[in-house]
Design an enzyme around this catalytic site. Structure first.
Site, mmCIF file in Angstrom:
data_model
loop_
_atom_site.group_PDB
_atom_site.id
_atom_site.type_symbol
_atom_site.label_atom_id
_atom_site.label_comp_id
_atom_site.label_asym_id
_atom_site.label_seq_id
_atom_site.Cartn_x
_atom_site.Cartn_y
_atom_site.Cartn_z
ATOM 1 N N LYS A 1 0.661 -1.242 0.071
ATOM 2 C CA LYS A 1 -0.075 -0.149 0.021
ATOM 3 C C LYS A 1 0.828 1.262 0.034
ATOM 4 C CE LYS A 1 -4.630 1.167 -0.071
ATOM 5 N NZ LYS A 1 -5.503 0.596 -0.802
ATOM 6 N N ASP B 1 -6.956 4.422 -4.826
ATOM 7 C CA ASP B 1 -7.553 4.266 -3.744
ATOM 8 C C ASP B 1 -8.255 5.649 -3.330
ATOM 9 O OD1 ASP B 1 -7.729 2.085 -1.216
ATOM 10 O OD2 ASP B 1 -7.220 4.284 -0.249
HETATM 11 P P1 NDP Z 1 -12.939 7.606 -2.902
HETATM 12 O O1 NDP Z 1 -12.061 8.693 -2.645
HETATM 13 O O2 NDP Z 1 -13.209 7.627 -4.438
HETATM 14 O O3 NDP Z 1 -14.293 7.835 -2.227
HETATM 15 C C1 NDP Z 1 -14.486 7.913 -0.958
HETATM 16 C C2 NDP Z 1 -15.916 8.438 -0.586
HETATM 17 O O4 NDP Z 1 -16.070 8.521 0.767
HETATM 18 C C3 NDP Z 1 -15.920 9.856 -1.227
HETATM 19 O O5 NDP Z 1 -17.471 10.118 -1.672
HETATM 20 C C4 NDP Z 1 -15.722 10.502 0.088
HETATM 21 O O6 NDP Z 1 -16.329 11.861 0.126
HETATM 22 C C5 NDP Z 1 -16.384 9.717 1.360
HETATM 23 N N1 NDP Z 1 -15.898 9.742 2.498
HETATM 24 C C6 NDP Z 1 -14.534 10.000 2.742
HETATM 25 N N2 NDP Z 1 -14.409 10.181 4.072
HETATM 26 C C7 NDP Z 1 -15.631 10.086 4.691
HETATM 27 C C8 NDP Z 1 -16.087 10.256 6.038
HETATM 28 N N3 NDP Z 1 -15.368 10.296 6.992
HETATM 29 N N4 NDP Z 1 -17.410 9.777 6.171
HETATM 30 C C9 NDP Z 1 -18.243 9.662 5.012
HETATM 31 N N5 NDP Z 1 -17.863 9.737 3.784
HETATM 32 C C10 NDP Z 1 -16.601 9.833 3.840
HETATM 33 O O7 NDP Z 1 -12.325 6.225 -2.555
HETATM 34 P P2 NDP Z 1 -12.640 4.842 -2.906
HETATM 35 O O8 NDP Z 1 -14.274 4.639 -3.279
HETATM 36 O O9 NDP Z 1 -11.598 4.133 -3.884
HETATM 37 O O10 NDP Z 1 -12.157 3.988 -1.558
HETATM 38 C C11 NDP Z 1 -13.293 3.767 -0.409
HETATM 39 C C12 NDP Z 1 -12.773 2.716 0.434
HETATM 40 O O11 NDP Z 1 -12.665 1.630 -0.381
HETATM 41 C C13 NDP Z 1 -11.650 2.939 1.031
HETATM 42 O O12 NDP Z 1 -11.566 2.135 2.402
HETATM 43 C C14 NDP Z 1 -10.767 2.159 0.133
HETATM 44 O O13 NDP Z 1 -9.500 1.644 0.842
HETATM 45 C C15 NDP Z 1 -11.694 0.979 -0.304
HETATM 46 N N6 NDP Z 1 -11.381 0.378 -1.451
HETATM 47 C C16 NDP Z 1 -11.243 0.905 -2.672
HETATM 48 C C17 NDP Z 1 -10.786 0.196 -3.743
HETATM 49 C C18 NDP Z 1 -11.009 0.988 -5.168
HETATM 50 O O14 NDP Z 1 -10.811 0.085 -6.107
HETATM 51 N N7 NDP Z 1 -10.864 2.213 -5.228
HETATM 52 C C19 NDP Z 1 -10.517 -1.142 -3.697
HETATM 53 C C20 NDP Z 1 -10.785 -1.848 -2.424
HETATM 54 C C21 NDP Z 1 -11.015 -1.140 -1.383
HETATM 55 P P3 NDP Z 1 -15.554 13.003 -0.261
HETATM 56 O O15 NDP Z 1 -15.146 12.900 -1.623
HETATM 57 O O16 NDP Z 1 -16.547 14.304 -0.269
HETATM 58 O O17 NDP Z 1 -14.363 13.264 0.608
#
Ligand code: NDP
Length: 445
Positions: free
Chosen positions: A124, A164
């Protein structure tokens, strides 16, 4: 296994690394029985070797913003374990990024990648850089500065980073462009690439699609399906939008999405043109949650709250770590939730997981549920090696097949005498056995 001694030694070595310690404890608790039944693990000192990263790179990234001001951020790459394949894991750009968070994510990635059935080790990386509110040019300059250090450590057969939080297709493009220039090669060194330059179909939506495929298998163990179910999702990023799309396609109604400032409840369902609208906002780097409630007047914005207070059949936490606590879990259970599948990494606190398990709710951890993202990255690596591009149907079928296989592994290792499947245990044991046995086969290195 003397769990408390291992944990107290680990804490002394890694003081204050709360998330990392939390992730290690969760894995060790679940594998205790299988570890104790196999003395060859102890004689090879597998635990101490698996909880220590192979190496940690920490570096300075200096970059200049559009007004000419110079900024300094910190970059990281944690290469945790490569027993079963090249290091593989995403890059996170978010102000909260620190060593503990990346070590927890890298550690989890070892077992997740093992579950996918593909040959990938765990890693990571990322930075405390905040892409929010930055111009394209600023993001490009930061990505270039970041890669100027990282490129020395990575390669298509050694370490293959991906996206991520805060790292999507645009950032992967800037990172890849710089790597290509420095390494003088066109290779599959990063995944999540654009379709025109080595990317795979389905990759952007793979994590969310995979999460729903996994939840579908969980529901099937109870003779249930997504059809007619109400779904609460948190976040609206890479993972959440794919999950919302697939859940809707399978006949469910998604009623929430969220951001750090609160959540949206839309009783009419968040689908079709509403998802397109959200994706447009996201692409233009704008706030998503509040504007949605202005655009679609039926929807309500709940400032400072989390979506878990909404009555639902299925909950898919897809935002970030520790976003679902004990009280949230209790509320979900009281409201009759049937299935909780973690799209994000470690979104539920240990206390929340306890509530789900005590109440025999179908609950599965991120390392199983969201493995579809890295699995499809693995498929992207295969296509890059072969210089081929598989059609959408083929990638989707492979993804579906992998998610079913992960589910089978969890059931095999997690089903108790009473028939209840502890997916946390199942995922950890299945992921651990493969990596630990590979480490033993390869000797002390
Ligand atoms: P993104 O940055 O694309 O999305 C994260 C989302 O969560 C955004 O909508 C963000 O809002 C919101 N967010 C962030 N912090 C908070 C919070 N404290 N409370 C509520 N909402 C919040 O990230 P990903 O979708 O890529 O990743 C999300 C999760 O999935 C992470 O844990 C990541 O490690 C995991 N993951 C991702 C993968 C991938 O393929 N992308 C693969 C496997 C796991 P805003 O944009 O307004 O900050």
């Amino acid at each position: 296994m003397n769990l408390e001694k291992i944990m107290s030694d680990l804490e002394k070595k890694n003081p204050g690394e709360v998330e990392f310690l939390q992730a290690v404890r969760e894995v060790l608790e679940s594998i205790q029985d299988v570890y104790n039944e196999n003395p060859h693990f102890e004689s090879a000192n597998i635990i101490e070797r698996i909880i220590e990263p192979d190496r940690v790179l920490m570096f300075k990234v200096s970059w200049v913003d559009d007004s000419g001001k110079v900024h300094v951020n910190r970059g990281y790459r944690i290469q945790f374990n490569n027993a079963i394949g090249p290091y593989k894991g995403g890059l996170r750009f978010h102000p909260s990024v620190n060593l503990s968070i990346l070590k927890f994510l890298g550690f989890e990635q070892i077992f997740k990648n093992s579950l996918t059935t593909l040959p990938m080790g765990g890693a990571k990386g990322g930075s405390d850089f905040d892409p929010k509110g930055k111009s394209n040019a600023e993001i490009m300059r930061f990505c270039q500065g970041f890669m100027l250090e990282l490129w020395k450590l990575i390669g298509p057969e050694t370490d293959v980073p991906a996206g991520d939080i805060g790292v999507g297709g645009r950032e992967i493009g800037f990172l890849y462009g710089m790597y290509k220039k420095l390494a003088r090669e066109n290779s599959g060194v990063l995944t999540g690439k654009g379709l025109n330059w080595g990317g795979s179909l389905i990759r952007p939506e793979a994590t969310g699609f995979g999460a729903v495929y996994f939840a579908k298998e969980m529901l099937a163990t109870k003779g249930e399906t997504f059809k007619g179910k109400t779904v609460c999702i948190s976040g609206f990023g890479n993972v959440a939008w794919g999950a919302a799309l697939k859940a809707t396609e399978l006949g469910a109604k998604v009623v929430t999405i969220s951001g750090p400032d609160g959540y949206i409840y839309d009783q009419d369902g968040i689908s079709g043109e509403k998802i397109d609208y959200l994706l447009e906002l996201r692409a233009s780097n704008q706030d998503i949650v509040k504007p949605y409630s202005y655009e679609f007047p039926g929807a309500q914005f709940h400032q400072g709250k989390r979506p878990w207070e909404v009555k639902c059949d299925i909950a898919l936490p897809c935002a970030t770590q520790n976003e679902l606590g004990k009280e949230d879990a209790r509320t979900l259970v009281t409201n009759g939730v049937q299935c909780v599948a973690e799209g994000a990494n470690m979104p539920s606190t240990p206390e929340a997981i306890e509530v789900f398990l005590e109440n025999k709710i179908l609950f599965a951890p991120g390392k199983a549920v969201n493995a579809g993202g890295v699995a499809t990255s693995g498929l992207e690596m295969s296509q890059n090696s072969m210089k081929l591009s598989w059609p959408l149907k083929e990638v989707d079928e492979r993804l579906h097949h992998i998610m079913c296989s992960i589910h089978d592994q969890c059931v095999k290792h997690g089903k108790g005498k009473d028939g209840y499947v502890n997916y946390v245990k199942g995922a950890n044991v299945a992921g651990f056995l493969k990596v630990a046995n590979a480490m033993i086969d390869q000797g002390i290195i």
